[in-house]
Design an enzyme around this catalytic site. Structure first.
Site, mmCIF file in Angstrom:
data_model
loop_
_atom_site.group_PDB
_atom_site.id
_atom_site.type_symbol
_atom_site.label_atom_id
_atom_site.label_comp_id
_atom_site.label_asym_id
_atom_site.label_seq_id
_atom_site.Cartn_x
_atom_site.Cartn_y
_atom_site.Cartn_z
ATOM 1 N N THR A 128 2.656 -7.851 9.483
ATOM 2 C CA THR A 128 1.556 -6.906 9.673
ATOM 3 C C THR A 128 1.403 -5.966 8.467
ATOM 4 O O THR A 128 2.362 -5.326 8.046
ATOM 5 C CB THR A 128 1.862 -6.056 10.928
ATOM 6 O OG1 THR A 128 2.045 -6.944 12.027
ATOM 7 C CG2 THR A 128 0.729 -5.092 11.231
ATOM 8 N N GLU A 129 0.204 -5.913 7.914
ATOM 9 C CA GLU A 129 -0.125 -5.003 6.812
ATOM 10 C C GLU A 129 0.833 -5.133 5.627
ATOM 11 O O GLU A 129 1.109 -4.174 4.917
ATOM 12 C CB GLU A 129 -0.142 -3.539 7.295
ATOM 13 C CG GLU A 129 -1.045 -3.288 8.509
ATOM 14 C CD GLU A 129 -2.529 -3.433 8.211
ATOM 15 O OE1 GLU A 129 -2.920 -3.190 7.063
ATOM 16 O OE2 GLU A 129 -3.282 -3.822 9.121
ATOM 17 N N LEU A 130 1.359 -6.347 5.450
ATOM 18 C CA LEU A 130 2.319 -6.645 4.381
ATOM 19 C C LEU A 130 3.560 -5.752 4.424
ATOM 20 O O LEU A 130 4.176 -5.469 3.399
ATOM 21 C CB LEU A 130 1.670 -6.593 2.998
ATOM 22 C CG LEU A 130 0.650 -7.693 2.666
ATOM 23 C CD1 LEU A 130 0.304 -7.668 1.174
ATOM 24 C CD2 LEU A 130 1.151 -9.083 3.039
#
Lengths: 379, 399
Positions: A128-130
């Site tokens: 998630t979101e890097l």
């Protein structure tokens, strides 16, 4: 004040910014449908062109309910065999930070749905979101993945370039693909910025920047929100025209080619090892976790949520578990961010709530309601 | 640059926000290199580093000034007080008093030198307009409140309305304390938006005394009670009745909550009766009118401050509360909600929503903490200096 009585948290039908159905339809019209149609045309036109998607389970669910046309277009693109689907948590959650069992469950749920819809088995993971750290890389390798995506943040790269494949520290051989944030953000953030000295950004100009990497790197990882195409950058900015001519401009240089993440992992040698002891992400200037876990409300909300996990699982009630899991979606915590609230920044742009304080209130009230239902179930 | 400034009251001889605002503005202008000659209707003892002039050179004692020249006196109570001072020098009504001040504005203008005239609220508009007629200098009128706010959108006194409208029409420029008030001026007084500039009020964080928390409220908190605070005059404008209706709702969910009301006014009895008829008197404390240290200690002790105003041109109390690290729930019908982002906001009439928001802050310490922390930082930046900069540019466009 419907705590303990009303159990529909996610299907507001008010036609406001809280109405998921309306939002999906709007974004489908502005982005998913025109962007994917453009990509399909490019795939047909250029046999070398490739692209990869990371689609959350929540979005696939919502598209199948409210915009099946979008989902069909994604399927059509995947049929070209030049489109890869990347793995992630079904609920776009921060589960890895709180509960590894739940993290595994959500990743598996996602893979199952990808298999069902696209007939593919993802081999490369993006959190998630890097959000990324060595610990995550080691864990993900044990789950069977061959590569992982992360932000090419300056403070982890130092003098090194994001334009190579690295090995994630502490793993046997997990490939680390780092986002080239300059070139990615030229499209994602600066494309329509008139005060930017490079505005307007044309496809030949962008291709020339990519060409400059030749000799000093092997790969340019362009990672961005899919909604960049048509939603963050509206159609009238010329983003689709840019997209349409970008592949041929890139391919006009003989050394250039397109690869999917798993192809990249196989094609390029890992030049060295990169260690990321502390969490990084692609959010905000800080590139850390503070967009979701930067203030006491966000910590309070996520601790309260995850502390309910055992009780939820013990009920063996699929409906309660699914509600709880929807609450793990990281966006809920993102809306509670107060860092730049006063400056009217992106947190505010994406939030359906009046303020981060309202975001927290609604979340906590829904959670209190869920707790009441769980306790009722246990009796 | 020298400004001839007409006011009505001045601290410490003030009854409300108008005097405080005038003081903040005059001091900040002076600090920013603007000379201020401040005019008041009656001579009073003041200690500032700018000059004063008085329309009537009769030195009154503080009590008289407080009770009779109070900026928020309505005519009914003025006449009641007036009866007690029948033989004094005052006119028969507040309105006459305003007109008498108005005539004196000409004398003041004749005996002083200045570049701009600046008049605060309708009470000093006639004086400002006369000064403009005599001197030919540009006039700025400053709207801190309109008759529509003071009456809570109820029965507007036509004569007051006429004076307000006359002042704004005669003025070269109008300053309002909020966008909210600007809209009222455009809609109800038919003044062109281009003639109106917004200059929000400020607060001096280093001049706001911070006392230790009120001991008896602390005692209640030790016994598990939460304190919800209202500060303001008990009038239609301030919405104490909406506060009590929200209180009733909150007590259904959180019975250990105390609603503290600091203020007095013509709705005091009505407010007490309402709390009795709602059956919540046990949980409502009437603290009376508080100022200075006593008010500060109540702000300190409270868990949350609520401003449920029906129509609030600005509203300084939530800023004061945040300087005391007490988070706020604000009526959207207020100017303060334009400058405070770190607050929960509600429509004054939606007492269900108001109750819901207050309950959240009571329930979740992390919410309270984060709102207080960010709100404090935010209002500390809301200085009179910013107001003075806006006024400076208004002046320089006129001279």
């Amino acid at each position: 004040m419907s705590i303990g009585h009303d159990s529909v948290y996610f299907n507001d039908e008010s036609s406001t910014s809280l109405d998921n159905k309306e939002i999906i339809k709007k974004v489908a019209k502005k982005c998913y449908i025109p962007a994917t149609t453009t990509l399909i045309n490019l795939l047909e036109k250029h046999p070398e062109f490739k692209v990869s998607f990371s689609i959350t389970g929540v979005l696939m669910e919502q598209l199948s309910m409210w915009s099946p046309e979008s989902l069909d277009l994604f399927k059509k693109a995947v049929k070209s065999k030049r489109v890869e689907i990347v793995s992630e948590t079904y609920y776009h959650s921060l589960a890895f930070l709180y509960n590894k069992d739940e993290f595994v469950s959500q990743v598996n749920l996602h893979s199952k749905l990808v298999k069902q819809i696209f007939g593919l088995k993802p081999k490369v993971f993006r959190n998630t979101e890097l959000i990324y750290s060595d610990e995550l890389a080691q864990f993900v390798e044990k789950m069977g993945y061959i590569g992982i995506l992360a932000e090419g943040a300056d403070h982890i790269l130092g003098w090194r370039s994001p334009n190579y494949i690295y090995k994630a520290a502490g793993t046997k051989n997990l490939a680390l693909l780092l986002k080239n944030y300059r070139l990615s953000d030229d499209i994602a953030f600066r494309f329509s910025e008139r005060s930017w000295s490079e505005w307007p950004l044309t496809a030949p100009k962008f291709a020339s920047w990519v060409n400059q990497v030749n000799g000093g790197g092997e790969i340019v990882n362009l990672f961005m929100d899919y909604e960049t195409l048509g939603e963050h950058q509206w159609e009238d900015t010329g983003i689709f025209e840019f997209l349409k001519s970008m592949p041929s401009d890139i391919l006009s240089h003989p050394d250039n080619d397109f690869v999917t993440p798993s192809e990249a992992v196989k094609k390029f040698k890992k030049v060295s090892e990169i260690s990321v002891p502390h969490y990084i992400s692609w959010a905000d200037m800080e590139r850390d976790l503070t967009a979701w876990l930067g203030n006491p409300m966000q910590h309070d909300a996520s601790h309260s949520l995850y502390s309910l996990y055992d009780q939820i699982v013990n009920t063996k009630d699929e409906d309660l578990l699914s509600v709880w899991r929807k609450m793990t979606t990281s966006d809920h915590f993102y809306y509670m961010c107060t860092k730049w609230f006063a400056d009217g920044d992106v947190h505010k742009y994406f939030s359906p709530y009046e303020s981060p304080y309202d975001a927290f209130r609604y979340f906590m009230n829904a959670l209190t309601d869920l707790r009441i239902r769980v306790e009722r179930d246990q009796k | 640059m020298r400004v001839l400034m007409f006011g009505w009251e001045f601290p410490p001889h003030n009854s409300g926000g108008l005097g405080v605002a005038c003081q903040g503005i005059a001091r900040a202008l002076k600090k920013n290199g603007i000379d201020v000659l401040f005019v008041l209707p009656k001579a009073i003892g003041v200690n500032e580093d700018f000059e004063f002039d008085f329309a009537q050179d009769v030195f009154l004692d503080v009590v008289n000034v407080n009770s009779i020249l109070a900026a928020y006196q309505n005519r009914l109570s003025y006449q009641t007080i007036r009866g007690k001072y029948a033989e004094s020098i005052y006119g028969a009504t507040l309105f006459d008093e305003v007109m008498r001040y108005g005539i004196k504005g000409g004398d003041i203008a004749k005996r002083n030198k200045f570049d701009v005239i600046h008049a605060h609220d309708w009470l000093s508009f006639p004086a400002g307009v006369t000064a403009k007629e005599v001197s030919g200098k540009p006039l700025v009128v400053h709207i801190h409140a309109t008759e529509f706010d003071r009456t809570g959108n109820g029965f507007v006194d036509k004569r007051v309305y006429e004076v307000e409208k006359m002042g704004m029409e005669a003025a070269d420029h109008v300053v309002s304390v909020s966008e909210f008030t600007k809209k009222i001026i455009v809609d109800n007084y038919d003044i062109s938006p281009s003639k109106i500039s917004v200059a929000h009020n400020g607060i001096e964080s280093d001049q706001t005394p911070i006392a230790s928390p009120d001991a008896s409220l602390l005692e209640l908190k030790k016994n598990g009670y939460r304190i919800v605070l209202f500060v303001g005059r008990l009038t239609l404008q301030k919405g104490p009745d909406y506060f009590l209706h929200a209180a009733k709702r909150i007590l259904d969910y959180a019975p250990k909550t105390i609603f503290a009301i600091a203020g007095s006014g013509d709705m005091e009895r009505q407010t007490m009766e309402l709390s009795a008829s709602l059956g919540i008197s046990r949980n409502v404390l009437f603290l009376g009118f508080l100022r200075g240290e006593a008010l500060s200690s109540v702000y300190r002790a409270a868990d949350i401050f609520v401003m449920p105003s029906v129509s609030e041109p600005f509203g300084i109390t939530p800023l004061e509360s945040l300087l005391h690290d007490t988070p706020v729930v604000l009526s959207k019908q207020s100017g303060a909600s334009e400058v405070i982002l770190h607050a929960l906001k509600t429509d004054f009439w939606d007492t269900e929503d108001m109750a819901d928001k207050i309950l959240s802050v009571i329930r979740y310490p992390s919410l309270k903490e984060e709102m207080a922390r960010n709100g404090h930082k935010e209002v500390a930046l809301q200085t009179w200096d910013k107001t003075a900069h806006k006024l400076k540019s208004v002046y320089s466009n006129l001279t």
